[in-house]
Motif scaffolding. Structure first.
Motif, PDB file in Angstrom:
ATOM      1  N   THR A  55       8.442   9.869   6.204  1.00 61.00           N
ATOM      2  CA  THR A  55       7.955   9.637   4.791  1.00 61.00           C
ATOM      3  C   THR A  55       7.535   8.189   4.818  1.00 61.00           C
ATOM      4  O   THR A  55       8.117   7.009   5.103  1.00 61.00           O
ATOM      5  N   ILE A  56       6.104   8.019   4.451  1.00 64.15           N
ATOM      6  CA  ILE A  56       5.706   6.576   4.580  1.00 64.15           C
ATOM      7  C   ILE A  56       4.991   6.239   3.151  1.00 64.15           C
ATOM      8  O   ILE A  56       4.564   6.988   2.342  1.00 64.15           O
ATOM      9  N   CYS A  57       5.252   5.100   2.729  1.00 66.64           N
ATOM     10  CA  CYS A  57       5.112   4.779   1.191  1.00 66.64           C
ATOM     11  C   CYS A  57       3.874   4.130   0.969  1.00 66.64           C
ATOM     12  O   CYS A  57       3.265   3.737  -0.060  1.00 66.64           O
ATOM     13  N   ARG A  58       3.082   3.458   2.203  1.00 64.70           N
ATOM     14  CA  ARG A  58       2.046   2.637   2.168  1.00 64.70           C
ATOM     15  C   ARG A  58       1.078   2.782   3.420  1.00 64.70           C
ATOM     16  O   ARG A  58       1.600   3.171   4.393  1.00 64.70           O
ATOM     17  N   ILE A  59      -0.091   2.249   3.300  1.00 67.15           N
ATOM     18  CA  ILE A  59      -1.378   2.570   4.190  1.00 67.15           C
ATOM     19  C   ILE A  59      -1.445   1.048   4.551  1.00 67.15           C
ATOM     20  O   ILE A  59      -1.923   0.280   3.827  1.00 67.15           O
ATOM     21  N   HIS A  60      -1.128   0.637   6.033  1.00 64.56           N
ATOM     22  CA  HIS A  60      -1.392  -0.596   6.298  1.00 64.56           C
ATOM     23  C   HIS A  60      -2.851  -0.931   6.955  1.00 64.56           C
ATOM     24  O   HIS A  60      -3.506   0.237   7.411  1.00 64.56           O
ATOM     25  N   PRO A  61      -3.440  -1.871   7.012  1.00 69.08           N
ATOM     26  CA  PRO A  61      -4.594  -2.445   7.405  1.00 69.08           C
ATOM     27  C   PRO A  61      -4.732  -1.997   8.955  1.00 69.08           C
ATOM     28  O   PRO A  61      -5.716  -1.559   9.475  1.00 69.08           O
ATOM     29  N   THR A  62      -3.648  -2.218   9.733  1.00 64.61           N
ATOM     30  CA  THR A  62      -3.648  -2.117  11.281  1.00 64.61           C
ATOM     31  C   THR A  62      -2.523  -1.560  11.498  1.00 64.61           C
ATOM     32  O   THR A  62      -1.412  -1.998  10.919  1.00 64.61           O
ATOM     33  N   PHE A  63      -1.962  -0.954  12.712  1.00 59.92           N
ATOM     34  CA  PHE A  63      -0.694  -0.679  13.136  1.00 59.92           C
ATOM     35  C   PHE A  63       0.069  -1.817  13.504  1.00 59.92           C
ATOM     36  O   PHE A  63       1.391  -1.712  13.376  1.00 59.92           O
ATOM     37  N   ASN A  64      -0.398  -3.016  13.790  1.00 61.16           N
ATOM     38  CA  ASN A  64       0.324  -4.205  14.142  1.00 61.16           C
ATOM     39  C   ASN A  64       1.157  -4.975  13.101  1.00 61.16           C
ATOM     40  O   ASN A  64       1.404  -6.052  13.095  1.00 61.16           O
ATOM     41  N   GLN A  65       0.799  -4.271  11.782  1.00 65.32           N
ATOM     42  CA  GLN A  65       1.341  -4.900  10.560  1.00 65.32           C
ATOM     43  C   GLN A  65       2.867  -4.665  10.451  1.00 65.32           C
ATOM     44  O   GLN A  65       3.495  -5.033   9.376  1.00 65.32           O
ATOM     45  N   VAL A  66       3.398  -3.654  11.186  1.00 64.92           N
ATOM     46  CA  VAL A  66       4.602  -3.504  11.123  1.00 64.92           C
ATOM     47  C   VAL A  66       5.525  -3.687  12.605  1.00 64.92           C
ATOM     48  O   VAL A  66       4.707  -4.012  13.638  1.00 64.92           O
ATOM     49  N   ASP A  67       6.584  -4.029  12.434  1.00 62.86           N
ATOM     50  CA  ASP A  67       7.437  -4.310  13.922  1.00 62.86           C
ATOM     51  C   ASP A  67       7.104  -3.260  15.037  1.00 62.86           C
ATOM     52  O   ASP A  67       6.837  -2.146  14.730  1.00 62.86           O
TER      53      ASP A  67
END
Length: 258
Positions: free
Chosen positions: A203-215
């Motif tokens: 389950t994901i709670c938000r949409i990020h601009p790019t994949f590298n915004q997460v660890d």
């Protein structure tokens, strides 16, 4: 002379791609041939539809697209030339035309051939037709106009006031999972509400601009350049690690309030 693009499931180890290009160049040495991909999985017309559909409109109008995927997919040995959104397409009657054009090409002709069971139609039929069309030839000369071609349907979204159900329609080289859920569909249903995205056990709670915004190693969602919802793992192969692939279900659920 117009550009000719070439998409196939031939791979890169055999001579088939070169043979088709050689036929084109023998008829017009000045032809411009652009490879879209020859890494389509054998017979996988859904993958071919996504890959070509994602890029064909970036080419100038008048471009001719040879699509050599599952080319022997018709027992009747039928091949078509079609016009759609100012572009020409050449392919077997295997259902791919209906997917590319959403069932509504502007014009279709069934190509004339003396040998419908030819062993290499990509070289002997489609390549000469591509050269002819790239020289602004009249499509009607190539065959008889028809509305009779194999029909397939793309996966459709299921939408209601509180959810969107879509599916994975493509897995790219990096293992990213591209869905048929669009930014517009999410924005239209959301009306400013919060939402969660569900796939597999995640389950994901938000949409990020790019994949590298997460660890690195973390899963996230983003929109690609076509505004399609994508699922990926930063520096990881999402398809393998999540156990998901083509046609896996993805849900977006919306909640009351902002």
């Amino acid at each position: 002379m117009a550009v000719i693009t070439f998409t196939s499931d031939f791979g890169y180890t055999d001579h088939y791609v070169a043979a088709v290009k050689a036929k084109i160049l023998s008829q017009n040495p000045d032809a411009t041939i652009v490879d879209v991909s020859h890494g389509i999985e054998p017979y996988n017309i859904a993958q071919a539809e996504y890959v070509l559909g994602a890029v064909f409109q970036d080419f100038p109008e008048g471009t001719v697209h040879i699509v050599a995927v599952n080319t022997h997919g018709s027992k009747q040995g039928k091949y078509h030339a079609a016009k759609y959104k100012g572009h020409y397409f050449l392919m077997a009657d295997n259902g791919l035309l209906s997917l590319i054009t959403e069932g509504s090409p502007d014009k279709v002709v069934e190509l004339h051939t003396d040998n419908p069971q030819m062993s290499f139609p990509e070289k002997d039929l489609l390549a000469p037709a591509a050269v002819y069309l790239a020289k602004e030839g009249d499509m009607d000369i190539l065959g008889e106009q028809t509305t009779n071609f194999k029909q397939l349907l793309n996966r459709q979204l299921r939408l209601n006031d509180h959810s969107i159900t879509g599916h994975i329609i493509h897995v790219d080289r990096y293992g990213n999972l591209i869905t048929n859920i669009t930014r517009d569909s999410v924005d239209t249903i959301a009306h400013g509400r919060t939402y969660t995205i569900h796939f597999g056990r995640e389950t994901i709670c938000r949409i990020h601009p790019t994949f590298n915004q997460v660890d690195e190693g973390d899963c996230c969602c983003t929109y690609n350049s076509l505004n399609q919802l994508c699922i990926g793992i930063n520096k990881g192969h999402a398809a393998e690690l999540l156990g998901l692939g083509f046609d896996s279900q993805v849900d977006v659920r919306f909640y009351p309030g902002a």
